[in-house]
Design a protein around this motif. Sequence first.
Motif, PDB file in Angstrom:
ATOM      1  N   THR A  13       5.789   1.426 -11.054  1.00 41.68           N
ATOM      2  CA  THR A  13       5.507   0.428 -10.019  1.00 41.68           C
ATOM      3  C   THR A  13       6.797  -0.098  -9.403  1.00 41.68           C
ATOM      4  OG1 THR A  13       3.537  -0.173 -11.249  1.00 41.68           O
ATOM      5  CG2 THR A  13       4.242  -1.738  -9.571  1.00 41.68           C
ATOM      6  N   LYS A  67       8.288   0.329  -5.487  1.00 38.86           N
ATOM      7  CA  LYS A  67       8.494  -0.935  -4.749  1.00 38.86           C
ATOM      8  C   LYS A  67       9.952  -1.154  -4.342  1.00 38.86           C
ATOM      9  CE  LYS A  67       4.783  -3.994  -6.349  1.00 38.86           C
ATOM     10  NZ  LYS A  67       4.475  -5.114  -7.239  1.00 38.86           N
ATOM     11  N   LEU A  91      -0.291   3.360  -7.119  1.00 32.89           N
ATOM     12  CA  LEU A  91       1.120   3.683  -6.889  1.00 32.89           C
ATOM     13  C   LEU A  91       1.332   4.264  -5.493  1.00 32.89           C
ATOM     14  CD1 LEU A  91       1.971   5.193 -10.406  1.00 32.89           C
ATOM     15  CD2 LEU A  91       2.929   3.082  -9.433  1.00 32.89           C
ATOM     16  N   THR A 150       0.895   1.519  -2.915  1.00 30.28           N
ATOM     17  CA  THR A 150       2.072   0.645  -2.950  1.00 30.28           C
ATOM     18  C   THR A 150       3.261   1.328  -2.269  1.00 30.28           C
ATOM     19  OG1 THR A 150       1.245  -0.180  -5.056  1.00 30.28           O
ATOM     20  CG2 THR A 150       3.495  -0.797  -4.492  1.00 30.28           C
TER      21      THR A 150
END
Length: 430
Positions: free
Chosen positions: A67, A71, A91, A94
């Motif tokens: 994660t 990010k 994932l 994101t």
Amino acid sequence: MMRTRPLKVALLGCGVVGSEVTRIMTTHADDLAARIGAPVELAGIAVRRPDRVREGVPAELITTDATALVKRGDIDVVIEVIGGIEPARTLITTAFEHGASVVSANKALVAADGAALHAAAEANGADLYYEAAVAGAIPLVRPLRESLAGDKVNRVLGIVNGTTNFILDKMDSTGAGYSEALDEATALGYAEADPTADVEGFDAAAKAAILAGIAFHTRVTIDDVHREGLTEVTASDIASAKRMGCTVKLLAICERAADGASVTARVHPAMIPLTHPLASVREAYNAVFVEAEAAGQLMFYGPGAGGAPTASAVLGDLVAVCRNKLAGATGPGESAYTRLPVSPMGAVVTRYHISLDVADKPGVLAQVANIFADHGVSIDTVRQSGKDGEASLVIVTHRAADAALSSTVGALRELDTVRGVASIMRVEGE
Ligand SMILES: NC(=O)c1ccc[n+]([C@@H]2O[C@H](COP(=O)([O-])OP(=O)(O)OC[C@H]3O[C@@H](n4cnc5c(N)ncnc54)[C@H](O)[C@@H]3O)[C@@H](O)[C@H]2O)c1
Ligand SMILES: N[C@@H](CCO)C(=O)O
Ligand code: NA
């Protein structure tokens, strides 16, 4: 002109496919840079087991926090080769939200939720590419999406699961047992983490959904695909196929209905004549026929599974996505404008091979033939063998609707003289 600032790539998963992606990215870095127009740099590799020895993988790139990796904000492309629905879906979403494009090999996820993923990519001006998800190394997604974008595809038919083809081939050619052949396919890196996805036909059904959606420009999910796996296929089915000059293959078939108003998608074992090119597809190889109005019949053939072949498709997508990034563009997204509905299996029209155990006495054959006639199913050939008052009837039909065949079989089961329905198999490729 070559850009000097590298494009940054995050790799999620370093198993069979991920380790080969890492190897090729490292060993072919210069060629990849030249083809893209900028260097590509592996900026992080998310794994589940950080202590595992991974030859050639720089330890400083390894993280267990996928994660945080997606990010980071400086990642240009995320390669997802974890597999499964979650955490892969979150994932990927994101990654889009943080400005990255995504290359994935995950057919299960794309077939379950492709529309939402494409929407998320589009909303963030990103790409979603998944050539590796269908038939491994074989270019199939891109030819359908791009090369055939000016044609009208009517049918896609083929072998899209390497593991089941490997098992059937080994059982047929070496007499290996089912479990022995499956163990070998797993050791060679062909099988999914849970091989029931292969043998129960889920993997092929996911690929059929993706192919049907792209081929017919409509939305098809795995739930729309009729699915029968390999587990019901018996040695007697294979022997029966041989007697008919056929072999048994697990096929994925996506078709536009004759009236053009709907489509069907299905995965099931089927008999195909030994003279058909699909009959000679061996081991974990895949082969797919695409029939298009103007192009005619095209055949795509090659390694459908395995680490390096699958990584080849991933790397091809990586190059395409990186080129798009540099051009400030995106590639083709979801094309579902035809909104053609997916009809149920009952609407499929094909031929059937039915094996019945019956009482061997006067009138039985006529009784059985009448049931077929009553349901509008026309018989092509009948073969009877047997002794001591019991007989085996093998009936091959002309083309009939699956729903008509099902009611025929239902009525046959009701007859006292029919002791059992030994097998029903579709006959394709004639
Ligand atoms: N193996 C093939 O022949 C092949 C072919 C085409 C497509 N695919 C697809 O490629 C994907 C990967 O397949 P594979 O054969 O490499 O599987 P694999 O099981 O060998 O590798 C997956 C790796 O991901 C790791 N992983 C799981 N969850 C993770 C997480 N949350 N964070 C980081 N790592 C995590 C696992 O530990 C494993 O090492 C799947 O979607 C599969 O369907 C595989
Ligand atoms: N398990 C899959 C991998 C390729 O998608 C197969 O056997 O075909
Ligand atoms: Na492919």
